[in-house]
Design a protein around this motif. Structure first.
Motif, PDB file in Angstrom:
ATOM      1  N   ASP A 196       0.539  -1.276   0.137  1.00  0.00           N
ATOM      2  CA  ASP A 196       0.139   0.215   0.056  1.00  0.00           C
ATOM      3  C   ASP A 196       0.747   1.539  -0.403  1.00  0.00           C
ATOM      4  N   SER A 197       0.765   1.664  -1.149  1.00  0.00           N
ATOM      5  CA  SER A 197       1.272   2.999  -0.764  1.00  0.00           C
ATOM      6  C   SER A 197       0.724   4.495  -1.669  1.00  0.00           C
ATOM      7  N   ARG A 198       1.303   5.406  -0.684  1.00  0.00           N
ATOM      8  CA  ARG A 198       0.688   6.960  -1.150  1.00  0.00           C
ATOM      9  C   ARG A 198       2.244   7.896  -1.634  1.00  0.00           C
ATOM     10  N   ILE A 199       2.309   8.574  -2.652  1.00  0.00           N
ATOM     11  CA  ILE A 199       3.341   9.125  -2.814  1.00  0.00           C
ATOM     12  C   ILE A 199       2.262  10.731  -2.904  1.00  0.00           C
ATOM     13  N   ASP A 200       3.438  11.779  -2.890  1.00  0.00           N
ATOM     14  CA  ASP A 200       2.511  13.036  -2.169  1.00  0.00           C
ATOM     15  C   ASP A 200       4.065  13.814  -3.630  1.00  0.00           C
ATOM     16  N   ASN A 201       3.527  14.343  -4.790  1.00  0.00           N
ATOM     17  CA  ASN A 201       4.299  14.635  -5.617  1.00  0.00           C
ATOM     18  C   ASN A 201       4.936  13.823  -6.827  1.00  0.00           C
ATOM     19  N   PRO A 202       4.016  12.814  -6.771  1.00  0.00           N
ATOM     20  CA  PRO A 202       4.661  12.138  -7.781  1.00  0.00           C
ATOM     21  C   PRO A 202       5.520  12.481  -9.029  1.00  0.00           C
ATOM     22  N   ILE A 203       6.376  11.883  -9.614  1.00  0.00           N
ATOM     23  CA  ILE A 203       7.749  12.174 -10.975  1.00  0.00           C
ATOM     24  C   ILE A 203       7.181  11.668 -12.267  1.00  0.00           C
TER      25      ILE A 203
END
Length: 809
Positions: A517-524
């Motif tokens: 389970d992953s959450r990314i802020d500002n993913p590139i």
């Protein structure tokens, strides 16, 4: 080693009790390192079976094992490895991709590779070594990477080489598309010597690929000057030397030069003149690694220098004339890392251990591009210092709930262009029963964009077919690629729960289940496909003419607002050795138990004599049956390097089930649900289900392998969540299978007797995309859009490869 020894020691392991083989001394720490090999006996292909079957007593863990209390998920013996029929370690890892892929990291699932439980200078150091030189491969979960100074988002592959090996490997191959038009020819030459406390290898490779033009496929509006696959010439040369210095330090130095020239056709100008793109890339690297032991601690120092330079020239039609744009870049990287790992204090449940790593890297990128009379250039540099620590705390060794340990880790990166970025993680390793292991981890980390994502030169490509979901048209638009200096660092949180089980005692069956389970802020990410959603979020990335036709799209990378992924990956790996023929004597009759015991006794006595007299250094070549009076005993394990005369069957299969995959491009813009109608790439959304499999059978030197991937269908909706639209696209499910058949000609005795040249050789026939499957894309009316013609999505289709490979001992 004398010739009489081999048939005796190659008895199947079950037939030789441990007590029947003289105990070998426990290797010192330096001997477990890559440089710690013993003095070699004469080299011969039959030796390749030797170390699989000798039982060594007095050593708790196998030679070259990784540190820590996490056991391998899968262990492959030398016979298992050779049964894959791979040409080198790089190809072997491709075959093992269902086992070594990860679903929780930044690096596209590529694994961390160790050599005999030690860090290496770079993957180039061992990439081209022949699999026959491998004694064992251990595949371990991502958490083991922490114990070597890496982050816990890549599987770990530990490769243990044989103590002795000396051979030249030559291979030639040709690859042809069954639909015609594409040919790839390759030649490779490798020399490897293991022994005398050193390792030396040299490898050279050349590849030539012919172009594939649109007119060689059934395409609407085919342009005779446009290539689907570019022509290319590529060559590389690398060398590695390893030896023990200063008593017990394993030292490695490796270097590589690599270059490629490609020529692509971009279509026709308004006056009919062909438009081309000419690209040249060159890479040079020099890397080192030092590994040693200090009391209860292992240490390593590794790094190197790499220089990449490229030049791209692109023809553009300016109406009145064709002019040539030019883009070039030079990237330099110097890096060095020091790692220290060992035990701090002994506790009742085991040792409290720690791993400390510190490193520095200096990156420089210079790029420039000239379009018409406009010249632009970029100079970027990044100086980075980093530190990382991991601590493993054992709680129970064999307590009421089994074995349990916890770990905590943290990292700090100081970047000259992004300031300070950090990471922290924690997890547990629980073995409630001998056959079951549970691993859990949580990681919080920040990551900067690469210097290439920031500063790659701008490359403009005309006449690229793009499907415009806004208008439902396929257009020839101009695309812009390159770096984006405005990118921000991302922040991610990853939760993982993993289960490894061996449910049937006495079998080589392993079950694996992982949930992430992953959450990314500002993913590139690369810029998404042309949809109304992406155009609303990034209106400056699209240019349209007065009629609303898309004429230009800027594909340089961007930051999204956030993303969320949840998935389950589960599967199995199973292998089994099939029963070998019983051992026979010179008359071809099976040996009695008394005769087998008599030969064991002879083996033990003569083994002691030869070790004491040094005859193993005499250089006598092991010659198989001809080395024995009267033809010698037969059926004691069989020579060759294809897995022996015993059979082997193997199967691995993994299913990825994506539960959630969403992206928020910008606040106020509808969320992209990649599982339900949204997309960020030209090949549709994210498949909810994906299955990978790899199966093989090998006996008497004849092997057959089948691997493949199945992906469920996806859609791109012009109005996600709204009414259906004529511009909606449906992407069908896709199943691709690859077949490889190979023959170890050494085990075809009659052939080798007639033509000794075939000793140590292998012939391979490979068919990729056996069923010639291509992605099927349809619009709402059932028609195939011009930009989604199957031959555009997969120009090559089915291909057939024939290769001949020979080891010269």
């Amino acid at each position: 080693m004398p010739a009489w020894l081999l048939p005796l020691v190659t008895l199947a392991p079950a037939a030789v009790p441990a007590a029947a083989v003289p105990a070998a001394p426990v290797p010192s720490p330096a001997q477990q390192a890559p440089a710690g090999q013993e003095a070699p006996p004469p080299d011969a292909e039959e030796e390749l079976e030797l170390e699989d079957d000798i039982v060594v007593t007095g050593n708790r863990t196998p030679r070259g094992s990784v540190i820590g209390d996490i056991k391998p998920e899968v262990v492959l013996s030398g016979r298992d490895i050779r049964a894959y029929g791979a040409s080198d370690i790089g190809e072997l890892l491709e075959e093992l991709s269902p086992l070594i892929g990860s679903i929780q990291g930044r690096e596209s699932g590529s694994p961390v590779v160790l050599l005999s439980g030690r860090r290496i200078s770079s993957f180039r150091e061992i990439r081209d070594l022949p699999p026959e030189a491998i004694q064992r491969v251990d595949i371990l979960p991502e958490e083991v990477a922490l114990k070597y100074g890496y982050r816990a988002d890549q599987k770990v592959v530990n490769i243990v080489l044989r103590r002795r090996f000396n051979a030249v490997t030559a291979e030639v191959e040709t690859n042809l598309a069954t639909d015609g038009g594409r040919q790839v020819h390759e030649a490779d030459l490798n020399y490897l010597r293991l022994g005398n406390g050193s390792r030396f290898s040299v490898d050279g490779e050349y590849t030539r690929s012919n172009p594939l033009f649109e007119t060689e496929r059934e395409l609407a509006n085919a342009d005779p000057n446009r290539t689907l696959l570019a022509a290319s010439d590529a060559a590389k040369l690398n060398a590695t030397y390893n030896r023990t210095i200063l008593g017990n330090v394993s030292a490695t130095l490796s270097g590589e030069l690599e270059g490629a020239n490609t020529l692509a056709g971009l279509g026709s100008a308004s006056d009919g003149q062909p438009l081309r793109r000419d690209a040249r890339t060159r890479t040079g690297s020099l890397n080192y690694a030092l590994n040693g032991d200090l009391a209860r601690w292992r240490w390593s120092l590794d790094g190197g220098y790499t220089r990449d330079w490229s030049t791209t020239r692109t023809d553009r039609d300016y109406g009145t004339a064709v002019r040539r744009d030019r883009a070039s870049s030079v990237t330099e990287l110097f890096q060095s890392e020091a790692t220290l790992s060992g035990s701090i204090v002994d506790l009742p449940a085991g040792a409290l251990t720690a791993t400390l790593k510190t490193g520095v890297s200096l990156r420089d990128l210079h790029s420039e591009s000239r379009r018409a009379d406009l010249l632009s250039s970029t100079d970027l540099s990044r100086d980075q210092a980093n530190g990382q620590a991991n601590v493993d705390l054992p709680v129970f060794r064999d307590g009421p709930i089994g074995a349990l340990s916890f770990n905590v880790n943290g990292a700090v990166d100081q970047l000259s262009d992004f300031g300070t970025l950090g990471a922290v993680g924690y997890g547990f390793n629980w073995r409630p029963a001998e056959a079951i292991r549970l691993i859990g981890s949580v990681t919080h980390e920040e990551g900067a964009p690469t210097i290439q994502q920031l500063g790659n030169p701008t490359i403009v490509t005309p006449n690229v077919r793009v499907f415009d979901l806004t208008t439902g048209q396929t257009v020839d638009a101009t695309t812009v690629e390159g770096g984006n200096p405005s990118l921000l660092a991302d922040r991610r949180r990853v939760l993982k729960l993993g289960l490894t089980a061996k449910p049937i005692s006495g079998t080589d069956l392993t079950l694996l289940v992982n949930y992430t389970d992953s959450r990314i802020d500002n993913p590139i990410a690369s810029f998404p496909t042309a949809t109304p959603e992406s155009e609303a979020a990034f209106p400056d990335r699209f240019d349209r003419d007065a009629a609303g036709t898309l004429i230009r799209i800027d594909n340089r990378p961007v930051n999204f607002d956030s993303s969320r992924q949840r998935q389950i990956r589960w599967g199995l790996n199973w292998s089994e050795e099939l029963e070998a023929p019983p051992p026979t004597g010179p008359d071809g009759q099976p040996l009695t138990p008394e005769q087998i015991e008599e030969r064991r006794s002879e083996f033990r006595e003569r083994f002691r004599q030869e070790r004491g007299s040094g005859t193993s250094e005499s250089g006598v070549r092991i010659g198989g049956p001809r080395a024995f009076p009267g033809g010698g005993p037969r059926g004691f394990g069989g020579g060759g390097f294809g897995g022996g005369r015993a059979g082997r069957v193997q199967l691995s299969a993994f299913h990825t089930w994506r539960l959630e995959d969403t992206i928020t491009i910008r606040p106020g813009v509808p969320e992209l649900d990649l599982l339900n109608g949204s997309a960020v790439g030209a090949r549709g959304g994210q498949p909810r289900h994906e299955i990978q499999f790899n199966a093989g059978y090998n006996r008497s030197g004849i092997g057959i392998r089948l691997n493949g991937t199945w992906e469920s269908g996806t859609t791109i909706l012009a109005n996600p969540g709204g009414a259906s639209s004529p511009e909606d696209l449906a992407f069908g499910s896709l199943f691709t299978a690859n077949l490889r058949i190979f023959a170890d000609l050494s085990q075809q005795r009659s052939l080798v007797q007639k033509a000794p040249f075939f000793r140590g050789s292998r012939l391979t026939l490979a068919i990729n995309n056996v069923f010639n499957q291509r992605l099927d894309v349809r619009d709402a009316t059932g028609a195939v859009p011009i930009g989604y013609q199957p031959a555009l999505l997969d120009p090559l289709g089915r291909s057939v490869k024939v290769s001949f490979r020979k080891l010269f001992f």
